[in-house]
Scaffold this motif. Structure first.
Motif, PDB file in Angstrom:
ATOM      1  N   GLN A  78      -3.355 -37.058  14.955  1.00 32.09           N
ATOM      2  CA  GLN A  78      -3.214 -35.672  14.498  1.00 32.09           C
ATOM      3  C   GLN A  78      -3.938 -35.575  13.159  1.00 32.09           C
ATOM      4  OE1 GLN A  78      -1.351 -33.212  16.024  1.00 32.09           O
ATOM      5  NE2 GLN A  78      -0.696 -34.523  17.699  1.00 32.09           N
ATOM      6  N   PRO A  79      -4.568 -34.448  12.855  1.00 32.09           N
ATOM      7  CA  PRO A  79      -5.303 -34.348  11.590  1.00 32.09           C
ATOM      8  C   PRO A  79      -4.413 -34.523  10.360  1.00 32.09           C
ATOM      9  CG  PRO A  79      -5.633 -32.375  12.925  1.00 32.09           C
ATOM     10  CD  PRO A  79      -4.725 -33.278  13.681  1.00 32.09           C
ATOM     11  N   ASN A  80      -3.133 -34.230  10.470  1.00 34.28           N
ATOM     12  CA  ASN A  80      -2.259 -34.345   9.302  1.00 34.28           C
ATOM     13  C   ASN A  80      -1.475 -35.652   9.297  1.00 34.28           C
ATOM     14  OD1 ASN A  80      -0.653 -33.773  11.442  1.00 34.28           O
ATOM     15  ND2 ASN A  80       0.483 -32.124  10.475  1.00 34.28           N
ATOM     16  N   SER A  81      -1.820 -36.564  10.197  1.00 34.60           N
ATOM     17  CA  SER A  81      -1.125 -37.847  10.240  1.00 34.60           C
ATOM     18  C   SER A  81      -1.927 -38.898   9.479  1.00 34.60           C
ATOM     19  CB  SER A  81      -0.921 -38.301  11.689  1.00 34.60           C
ATOM     20  OG  SER A  81      -2.112 -38.845  12.204  1.00 34.60           O
ATOM     21  N   SER A  82      -1.294 -40.017   9.244  1.00 31.19           N
ATOM     22  CA  SER A  82      -1.999 -41.111   8.573  1.00 31.19           C
ATOM     23  C   SER A  82      -2.526 -42.120   9.588  1.00 31.19           C
ATOM     24  CB  SER A  82      -1.060 -41.787   7.569  1.00 31.19           C
ATOM     25  OG  SER A  82       0.048 -42.335   8.249  1.00 31.19           O
ATOM     26  N   ARG A  83      -2.488 -41.772  10.856  1.00 26.49           N
ATOM     27  CA  ARG A  83      -2.992 -42.663  11.912  1.00 26.49           C
ATOM     28  C   ARG A  83      -4.507 -42.547  12.046  1.00 26.49           C
ATOM     29  NH1 ARG A  83       1.321 -40.651  15.537  1.00 26.49           N
ATOM     30  NH2 ARG A  83       3.058 -42.058  15.204  1.00 26.49           N
ATOM     31  N   PRO A  84      -5.138 -43.631  12.461  1.00 21.44           N
ATOM     32  CA  PRO A  84      -6.577 -43.566  12.721  1.00 21.44           C
ATOM     33  C   PRO A  84      -6.890 -42.908  14.073  1.00 21.44           C
ATOM     34  CG  PRO A  84      -5.769 -45.830  12.888  1.00 21.44           C
ATOM     35  CD  PRO A  84      -4.600 -44.974  12.531  1.00 21.44           C
ATOM     36  N   LEU A  85      -8.089 -42.408  14.200  1.00 20.70           N
ATOM     37  CA  LEU A  85      -8.620 -41.870  15.455  1.00 20.70           C
ATOM     38  C   LEU A  85      -9.833 -42.715  15.808  1.00 20.70           C
ATOM     39  CD1 LEU A  85      -9.056 -39.728  17.702  1.00 20.70           C
ATOM     40  CD2 LEU A  85     -10.369 -38.431  16.034  1.00 20.70           C
ATOM     41  N   CYS A  86      -9.838 -43.297  16.994  1.00 23.79           N
ATOM     42  CA  CYS A  86     -10.923 -44.193  17.379  1.00 23.79           C
ATOM     43  C   CYS A  86     -11.538 -43.743  18.698  1.00 23.79           C
ATOM     44  CB  CYS A  86     -10.394 -45.624  17.503  1.00 23.79           C
ATOM     45  SG  CYS A  86     -11.683 -46.846  17.755  1.00 23.79           S
ATOM     46  N   MET A  87     -12.860 -43.629  18.685  1.00 28.28           N
ATOM     47  CA  MET A  87     -13.605 -43.279  19.888  1.00 28.28           C
ATOM     48  C   MET A  87     -14.586 -44.403  20.210  1.00 28.28           C
ATOM     49  SD  MET A  87     -14.151 -39.210  19.600  1.00 28.28           S
ATOM     50  CE  MET A  87     -14.206 -39.073  21.385  1.00 28.28           C
ATOM     51  N   VAL A  88     -14.692 -44.696  21.497  1.00 29.49           N
ATOM     52  CA  VAL A  88     -15.616 -45.723  21.962  1.00 29.49           C
ATOM     53  C   VAL A  88     -16.932 -45.050  22.325  1.00 29.49           C
ATOM     54  CG1 VAL A  88     -16.029 -47.494  23.712  1.00 29.49           C
ATOM     55  CG2 VAL A  88     -13.728 -47.154  22.796  1.00 29.49           C
ATOM     56  N   ILE A  89     -18.002 -45.653  21.866  1.00 32.55           N
ATOM     57  CA  ILE A  89     -19.350 -45.150  22.124  1.00 32.55           C
ATOM     58  C   ILE A  89     -19.922 -45.910  23.317  1.00 32.55           C
ATOM     59  CG2 ILE A  89     -21.653 -44.830  21.143  1.00 32.55           C
ATOM     60  CD1 ILE A  89     -20.208 -45.360  18.341  1.00 32.55           C
ATOM     61  N   HIS A  90     -20.378 -45.168  24.335  1.00 34.38           N
ATOM     62  CA  HIS A  90     -21.012 -45.773  25.519  1.00 34.38           C
ATOM     63  C   HIS A  90     -22.449 -45.274  25.623  1.00 34.38           C
ATOM     64  CE1 HIS A  90     -16.813 -46.356  26.786  1.00 34.38           C
ATOM     65  NE2 HIS A  90     -17.292 -47.366  27.472  1.00 34.38           N
ATOM     66  N   GLU A  91     -23.331 -46.159  26.001  1.00 33.94           N
ATOM     67  CA  GLU A  91     -24.715 -45.808  26.295  1.00 33.94           C
ATOM     68  C   GLU A  91     -24.748 -45.175  27.687  1.00 33.94           C
ATOM     69  OE1 GLU A  91     -28.704 -48.314  25.599  1.00 33.94           O
ATOM     70  OE2 GLU A  91     -27.399 -49.130  27.178  1.00 33.94           O
ATOM     71  N   LYS A  92     -25.278 -43.958  27.798  1.00 29.20           N
ATOM     72  CA  LYS A  92     -25.279 -43.260  29.092  1.00 29.20           C
ATOM     73  C   LYS A  92     -26.091 -43.986  30.167  1.00 29.20           C
ATOM     74  CE  LYS A  92     -24.414 -38.453  27.858  1.00 29.20           C
ATOM     75  NZ  LYS A  92     -24.990 -37.109  27.759  1.00 29.20           N
ATOM     76  N   CYS A  93     -27.258 -44.493  29.803  1.00 32.43           N
ATOM     77  CA  CYS A  93     -28.141 -45.067  30.824  1.00 32.43           C
ATOM     78  C   CYS A  93     -27.572 -46.333  31.463  1.00 32.43           C
ATOM     79  CB  CYS A  93     -29.534 -45.321  30.258  1.00 32.43           C
ATOM     80  SG  CYS A  93     -29.612 -46.615  29.012  1.00 32.43           S
ATOM     81  N   SER A  94     -26.738 -47.067  30.735  1.00 32.63           N
ATOM     82  CA  SER A  94     -26.181 -48.312  31.267  1.00 32.63           C
ATOM     83  C   SER A  94     -24.662 -48.282  31.402  1.00 32.63           C
ATOM     84  CB  SER A  94     -26.559 -49.477  30.349  1.00 32.63           C
ATOM     85  OG  SER A  94     -25.868 -49.358  29.111  1.00 32.63           O
ATOM     86  N   ASN A  95     -24.039 -47.293  30.780  1.00 32.84           N
ATOM     87  CA  ASN A  95     -22.581 -47.177  30.679  1.00 32.84           C
ATOM     88  C   ASN A  95     -21.957 -48.354  29.916  1.00 32.84           C
ATOM     89  OD1 ASN A  95     -20.283 -45.589  31.002  1.00 32.84           O
ATOM     90  ND2 ASN A  95     -19.596 -46.816  32.723  1.00 32.84           N
ATOM     91  N   LYS A  96     -22.778 -49.088  29.176  1.00 35.73           N
ATOM     92  CA  LYS A  96     -22.271 -50.205  28.378  1.00 35.73           C
ATOM     93  C   LYS A  96     -21.626 -49.685  27.103  1.00 35.73           C
ATOM     94  CE  LYS A  96     -25.561 -53.709  29.849  1.00 35.73           C
ATOM     95  NZ  LYS A  96     -26.671 -54.563  29.432  1.00 35.73           N
ATOM     96  N   PRO A  97     -20.536 -50.314  26.658  1.00 30.12           N
ATOM     97  CA  PRO A  97     -19.963 -49.950  25.371  1.00 30.12           C
ATOM     98  C   PRO A  97     -20.871 -50.428  24.244  1.00 30.12           C
ATOM     99  CG  PRO A  97     -18.748 -51.790  26.318  1.00 30.12           C
ATOM    100  CD  PRO A  97     -19.773 -51.359  27.333  1.00 30.12           C
ATOM    101  N   VAL A  98     -21.093 -49.553  23.295  1.00 33.01           N
ATOM    102  CA  VAL A  98     -21.996 -49.799  22.175  1.00 33.01           C
ATOM    103  C   VAL A  98     -21.210 -50.161  20.920  1.00 33.01           C
ATOM    104  CG1 VAL A  98     -23.632 -48.621  20.633  1.00 33.01           C
ATOM    105  CG2 VAL A  98     -23.744 -48.250  23.103  1.00 33.01           C
ATOM    106  N   GLY A  99     -20.081 -49.477  20.719  1.00 35.76           N
ATOM    107  CA  GLY A  99     -19.292 -49.674  19.516  1.00 35.76           C
ATOM    108  C   GLY A  99     -18.195 -48.642  19.426  1.00 35.76           C
ATOM    109  N   VAL A 100     -17.709 -48.438  18.207  1.00 33.24           N
ATOM    110  CA  VAL A 100     -16.641 -47.474  17.958  1.00 33.24           C
ATOM    111  C   VAL A 100     -16.959 -46.643  16.725  1.00 33.24           C
ATOM    112  CG1 VAL A 100     -14.824 -48.862  19.043  1.00 33.24           C
ATOM    113  CG2 VAL A 100     -15.283 -49.128  16.591  1.00 33.24           C
ATOM    114  N   THR A 101     -16.365 -45.467  16.662  1.00 26.53           N
ATOM    115  CA  THR A 101     -16.424 -44.634  15.473  1.00 26.53           C
ATOM    116  C   THR A 101     -15.130 -43.835  15.408  1.00 26.53           C
ATOM    117  OG1 THR A 101     -17.762 -43.082  14.169  1.00 26.53           O
ATOM    118  CG2 THR A 101     -17.556 -42.617  16.541  1.00 26.53           C
TER     119      THR A 101
END
Length: 175
Positions: free
Chosen positions: A55-78
């Protein structure tokens, strides 16, 4: 939730993303300018914290996984790390070395920031980079961050004190 760019897809972190998360926190090239190698217990705790709903007002992190579309391989996180205030968030990102130099960090971070700024009442976004992490500093500048200060000898990596470089993105500006 899913974000798309021409070459990437960003999705919320799930339990299935543990191998990527573990690899990112164990790869010497990834962590050398970011932090000391954590234990598996520390990585698991960090991972579990990022699985919780954000939640924007929480102290928790928000993590999204980045995938390359052409291979569907995971690239990293942001995403957002834990924040002290609802109107300012701190952003972070880690990519696997196999995907360095392709512009993926900039593309993913820009998409994430565009979404977050449009979705939430975030007034500013900060980022802290260890001195010497030139690639990350370039990504931040390309995404509109401004360098604001050096915090001398603020962080220790491999027994060496390193300066922290602080960046800020003003989300209230329309320019």
């Amino acid at each position: 939730m899913q974000l798309n760019t021409p070459r990437l897809t960003l999705k919320l972190l799930t339990a299935d993303d543990w191998p990527l998360f573990f690899a990112l926190h164990n790869d010497a090239q990834v962590i050398e300018k970011c932090f000391d190698k954590p234990s598996e217990v520390q990585i698991r705790a960090k991972f579990n914290e990022r699985l919780k709903p954000w939640q924007p007002n929480s102290s928790r992190p928000l993590c999204m996984v980045i995938h390359e579309k052409c291979s569907n391989k995971p690239v990293g996180v942001t995403g957002f790390t834990a924040s002290q205030t609802a109107h300012t968030q701190e952003v972070g990102y880690l990519l696997l070395p196999a995907f360095y130099g392709r512009g993926y960090a900039t593309e993913a971070l820009d998409a994430f920031l565009t979404w977050a700024r449009g979705e939430f009442n975030i007034q500013s976004i900060k980022a802290v980079v260890s001195a010497g992490n030139i690639g990350s500093e370039k990504v931040l500048v390309k995404c509109g961050f401004k360098f604001v200060k050096v915090e001398p000898l603020a962080y220790e990596i491999a027994g060496v004190l390193i300066d922290d470089h602080h960046y800020l993105l003003d989300c209230t500006s329309k320019t």
